[in-house]
Design a protein around this motif. Sequence first.
Motif, PDB file in Angstrom:
ATOM      1  N   ILE A   9       0.868  -1.177   0.000  1.00  0.00           N
ATOM      2  CA  ILE A   9       0.000   0.000   0.000  1.00  0.00           C
ATOM      3  C   ILE A   9       0.902   1.223   0.000  1.00  0.00           C
ATOM      4  O   ILE A   9       1.738   1.390   0.881  1.00  0.00           O
ATOM      5  N   PRO A  11       0.933   5.104   0.458  1.00  0.00           N
ATOM      6  CA  PRO A  11       0.041   6.142   0.972  1.00  0.00           C
ATOM      7  C   PRO A  11      -0.310   7.189  -0.087  1.00  0.00           C
ATOM      8  O   PRO A  11       0.572   7.794  -0.685  1.00  0.00           O
ATOM      9  N   TYR A  41       8.074  -2.426   5.355  1.00  0.00           N
ATOM     10  CA  TYR A  41       6.703  -1.985   5.627  1.00  0.00           C
ATOM     11  C   TYR A  41       6.639  -1.258   6.968  1.00  0.00           C
ATOM     12  O   TYR A  41       7.435  -1.524   7.866  1.00  0.00           O
ATOM     13  N   THR A  62       2.032  -0.187   5.245  1.00  0.00           N
ATOM     14  CA  THR A  62       2.267   0.572   4.023  1.00  0.00           C
ATOM     15  C   THR A  62       3.757   0.538   3.703  1.00  0.00           C
ATOM     16  O   THR A  62       4.570   0.102   4.514  1.00  0.00           O
TER      17      THR A  62
END
Length: 87
Positions: A9, A11, A41, A62
């Motif tokens: 992920i 941001p 992460y 993330t």
Amino acid sequence: MLGRSYPVIVPAGGGIVAGCVTQAIDRHAAKRLDLYEGSEYRSRAISVTCAGGAVVGAHAYTLGPTGRASGRQWDFEDWLVGSRRDG
């Protein structure tokens, strides 16, 4: 991690990520998750809009400061085909 494909992920406002929300993870389990995810992460507090429309607070892993994203959309089916070929 060069040559490996993992979802990450990145941001950015307005993004959509499919997943599930797990509740009541104790500190010990959270530490184990941190160790599993490693330095690429980071766990961050986020707001999640659930399928029914409820907005809840959550944590998500993330991309961290040492990680690199390819910029391509990650696809589970593509990953599955590649992992079968490589494994």
